[in-house]
Structure formats: C-alpha cells, structure tokens
Scaffold this active site. Structure first.
Site, PDB file in Angstrom:
ATOM      1  N   GLU A   1      21.306 -46.717  80.562  1.00  0.00           N
ATOM      2  CA  GLU A   1      21.255 -46.591  79.073  1.00  0.00           C
ATOM      3  C   GLU A   1      21.905 -47.906  78.246  1.00  0.00           C
ATOM      4  OE1 GLU A   1      23.503 -43.299  77.873  1.00  0.00           O
ATOM      5  OE2 GLU A   1      25.398 -43.761  78.983  1.00  0.00           O
TER       6      GLU A   1
ATOM      7  N   ASP B   1      30.704 -47.674  71.653  1.00  0.00           N
ATOM      8  CA  ASP B   1      29.338 -48.282  71.951  1.00  0.00           C
ATOM      9  C   ASP B   1      29.319 -49.597  70.879  1.00  0.00           C
ATOM     10  OD1 ASP B   1      28.814 -45.643  73.241  1.00  0.00           O
ATOM     11  OD2 ASP B   1      28.053 -44.804  71.352  1.00  0.00           O
TER      12      ASP B   1
END
Length: 541
Positions: free
Chosen positions: A198, A26
């Site tokens: 997302e 991420d």
C-alpha cells in the site's frame, strides 16, 4: 543568532526524531522552493489532513488542517479510525494538489474507500471543490511525469473471500485540465512476499521510475519497499538488498513500526525520507502517542539503490546543509482570545462551526454547546489536542451549571468512542452539583462513586488531566489549590494496540490514531446547554 552564524550552524545540527510527535501518521513530504511541507492522516478528526511547514527539515510548525469544512468532506457518522487516510501532497504547474481517501469501513474484507482531489495556488488555500476520483482502493497519490502527464496511484482492494485484499498497486492517468481520470487502470506492482502492499509514491530520478511502497501492515512488521523500472508501466524490480527501512526484528529500537515513507530532495541535492514510527512504552507494547512522523537521511549513489544507514530508523540524523530556521514556540496557554480555535486544536467528527463552538459571545472564553454521548457519531462536542509526550498535562477552568444527570462538561483523556477517561461536572439526583469520574475500556464503563466531589456553590472549577507514562491522573481545584483524585488510571487503553479487535481473522475494530486530551461537553437530553472554558494550558513534563 546573526544570519551569518545561522548559515554555518547547520553542520552541527541534527534532525531529532520524531519530528512530529503524537498522532501524525502516513507522512507525505513535499518541497516547493525553499519550503517543506508534511501532510498527515487525521481519520475522524477535523480539520482533516494536518500540514506542517519547515525551512530546514529540523524545525517544524503546524499550519493546521486543509479539510476545514463539510464542503471538502463530511465526517458525520464516521467510525473510529475511518475517515481521512494517507493524504498525498504534490505541486505542479503552480498548484498544490492534495489527494485524500475517505475510508468508510474495514470489516469483513470491505473498505468502501472514496478518493478525492483538491487544488490550491497557496498551501493556505482557498482549496477547490473536491474532484471525486475512484473508490477501488485507498492510499491514493499523484505522480507528475516529466512529459507533463499526471497519474493516480493507489492500492487495489479485492473484497473477494480467499483473495489477497491488497491486490497490488494500481495506476491510471489523470487529466488535470478536464479534472478527471482517463483511460483504463492497470496493475503496476504486486508487491513482495511480505504483502500488505500500500502507500505508493512514484518518483523520477537518474533515468529510472522509483516506486516507494509500504508493506507488512502498519504495525510491528511495517517496512518501506523500493522498486524501479526504466518504463512507467514496468516491470518493476525490487531492491535485492531488501527494504529501505524497517524496524522488524529489532525490539531494542526506540522507534518501531517504521514504514509508509515518502521522499524529498533538498535544494542542494540531498535526499531524505519522511515515514511513520511508533514509540511503545515497553518492548512491542502500547504506543499511546500513536503513529508519529520521523525523517531519515538517504544516500543515493548514481545508478544505485537508495540507502538508509543500517536500514533502521535512527533517533538522530544529520540535518541538510540549509540555514537554520527555528519558529517561535507555541504558547503553553490558550486564553481563547482569538476569533477562531488555535491551530493546536481538533474537533471530533464535525468542524468547529458557530452552531456549537463560540469564541465571541463571552470574550476570552471558549463556549462549547453540548453534543452527543461518547458513542454518538453525528454531533459530539469534543475539542481536543494531541498528546505529544509521555509526561504531559492539560488543565482548564470551566463554568457550567448542569440541571440534571444528562448534562456533563469537563476534561478528558481520549482515544475513541470506546476508550477514554472523563472527569466532569454534572447534577446528582439530590440536586447537588458534583464532580464525577468515569472510564471506558473497550466500551466497558467504570464509575468511581467513592471519588465524587461536591462542588455546590462553586462557579469556577479547575480541572487537570496528567499523563505520567502508563498512568493517567485527574486533579481539581475549587479555589483552595489543586487536589488529586486518589486513583491511577490506565493510559495504555488509549492506544492503537488496545483499540484493535480481530474476530475470526477479520478486524472488528482498529486503531490508527493516538491519545488526545480535551474539553468535552455532553447534552444528552438536547436541552441546549453549554459550558464556558476560561483557558487551557498544555505542558510537557
């Protein structure tokens, strides 16, 4: 190399992926002046939000983590792969802004996320007390618009049965002076038919607002989606040519799971995308190293859509036109001479505080006071570092005097509370000090009583764990040289894929981290025992 030579060396240099090997998912990439920073998720591990630093996008060094104490986040009781998800690092008005999500669950359609914001004038801190933001979804990120306003984005979670739990990308204004959210939230973007929308990041470029999102889930179907609008609140149109980046349908690629990206522009106007990848040991097989960080070059024609060559993750890309800036290599051996743990180390569910981590009482030794069992989530005593190569090892020398079977100290190859291998010193029922091996595969423990080694009378024991591709081996040294335990253990149980468990379509367990090697001390009777580790050497083979 002279300065002049370094300045012209960039033409021949390449970015070799992954730039952050091992568990570094991420990525949020940021440039401040001539400095580049990458922040990544850390889940149940301290220090939280791991940050790396570069001057050329080729060479990176770790700065450690930002969340170093419970003032910023308390991970006691944190479940496996819960905790710190998808941090976002931005810089505005002379301050770094870090947004991070603390996700408490992911069962039965619930997540229980809580988002926080901290600020600092220097990347090294000190960081402010956390501002509590909303809990409506995770993967929160700040966008600072040209008019001076700031906006918080996140995925919008929907817990209701029968609904899409990924309800779109939400936006709400953040008042930096008041340090609070203001106004009402609204849905900015509902994603594409790929779903699982997302990881939002918003940018202003060439007269457009550009929304970068992750879709498809964080495994094999992962992708980076791009949408744009002339207005902040949309409507946003999706790139008609499909995702900016994905490895879907290309099991031949070395880098899989490509997605969850963020953009950065160099001083010279070149664009790059930082994103996560996985390197399976076999086609679409186990990714023992976890989700890693890679960087791709982005071409961005005027008034056009951003492009990555082939739309797939490349092993090697052209480096930016910047002076080369290598960093000193990390020493292979930590002699524990410093007053604090080295930047390579992480601790499980609790920060490295003096009540259980002691580098002062005995010079050049790490004293670890024993903690809970492997399933304990409040006070485990595990000091570990990421496995960053398919072939590597960690060795140490330990002094430990157990009194009974409740006291264990040794070395581990570790993934989470349910999946690990552990070689440890303990005390047998007959009073002998012994070396034992124990494995856990999704909670099913396997002892190896035939491999027990009598270490009576030995005060210093060498221990080593070796990753040899899909195999883990253990070795020991009682003073006469290294001896190998005659068993090959399964390294692939230390992977995201093995940890995931879906029951009736819902995740009962998930895997978002990666393999670690570490020093583990258990004091199951609460008797106050500790072990002294003389050194720790990590090597890649």
């Amino acid at each position: 190399m002279s300065t002049d030579m370094a300045n012209v060396a960039t033409a021949a240099r390449s970015i070799r992926n992954p730039v952050l090997a091992g568990f570094h998912p991420d990525p949020s990439i940021l440039r401040v002046g001539d400095d580049y920073y990458l922040a990544t998720s850390t889940f149940e591990w301290y220090p939280g939000v791991r940050v790396h630093h570069s001057r050329d996008l080729v060479n990176w060094r770790t700065l450690g983590g930002i969340i170093t104490d419970r003032r910023l986040l308390d991970l006691r009781g944190c479940g496996d792969s819960n905790g710190v998800w998808a941090p976002d690092l931005t810089y505005h008005d002379g301050q770094f802004h870090l947004v991070y999500s603390d996700v408490a669950s992911f069962a039965s359609g619930y997540w229980d996320p809580q988002n926080f914001l901290v600020t600092a004038e220097d990347i090294a801190g000190p960081w402010s007390d956390p501002v509590k933001l909303h809990g409506r979804g995770f993967d929160a990120a700040l966008f600072h618009d040209d008019d001076g306003t700031s906006w918080l984005l996140s995925m919008s979670a929907d817990w209701r049965p029968g609904r899409d739990r990924f309800g779109g990308i939400e936006i709400q204004q953040y008042d930096r002076a008041a340090r609070r959210l203001v106004g009402q939230p609204r849905i900015l973007f509902t994603g594409t038919p790929v779903g699982v929308t997302e990881g939002p990041h918003l940018y202003r470029h060439d007269g457009w607002y550009w929304l970068i999102t992750a879709e498809g889930g964080t495994s094999w179907e992962h992708q980076v989606t791009v949408a744009r609008s002339r207005e902040l609140f949309g409507p946003y149109e999706v790139d008609p040519d499909g995702p900016l980046l994905s490895s879907v349908g290309r099991p031949d690629l070395r880098l899989q799971k490509a997605g969850h990206g963020s953009l950065v522009r160099t001083q010279g106007g070149e664009w790059y995308l930082a994103h996560l990848v996985g390197r399976p040991y076999s086609p679409l097989g186990s990714c023992v190293l976890g989700r890693e960080t890679a960087i791709q070059r982005v071409e961005w024609p005027s008034d056009g859509w951003p492009l990555i060559a082939g739309g797939v993750p490349a092993d090697e890309v052209v480096a930016p036109d910047l002076p080369a800036h290598p960093w000193p290599a990390e020493p292979a051996t930590d002699d524990f001479d410093a007053a604090e743990l080295g930047l390579c180390w992480s601790t499980l569910r609790r920060p490295a505080t003096p009540d259980w981590i002691d580098l002062r009482s005995r010079p050049s030794h790490l004293r670890v006071h024993g903690g809970q069992s492997p399933v304990g989530r409040q006070g485990p005593s595990l000091v570990a570092r990421r496995v960053e190569a398919t072939h590597c090892s960690l060795e140490t020398v330990v002094e430990f005097n157990p009194v009974d079977h409740r006291q264990l100290a040794g070395i581990t190859a570790y993934y989470n509370t349910l999946n690990w291998h552990h070689l440890y010193l303990t005390r047998a029922d007959d009073g002998r000090a012994v070396l034992e091996l124990l494995s856990s595969d999704n909670g099913r423990r396997t002892p190896y009583p035939d491999l027990t080694v009598d270490v009576s009378g030995v005060t210093r024991v060498g221990l080593r764990t070796v990753f040899d591709g899909p195999v883990v081996r253990f070795e020991y040294d009682l003073g006469a040289g290294w001896q190998r335990l005659p068993v090959d253990l399964d390294a692939t149980i230390l992977s995201d894929e093995h940890a995931a468990l879906i029951i009736d379509g819902e995740p009962a367990a998930w895997g978002f981290t990666g393999a670690f090697v570490g020093l583990w001390v258990q004091d199951l009777g609460g008797d106050g025992v500790y072990a002294d580790f003389d050194l720790a050497t990590y090597r890649e083979h």
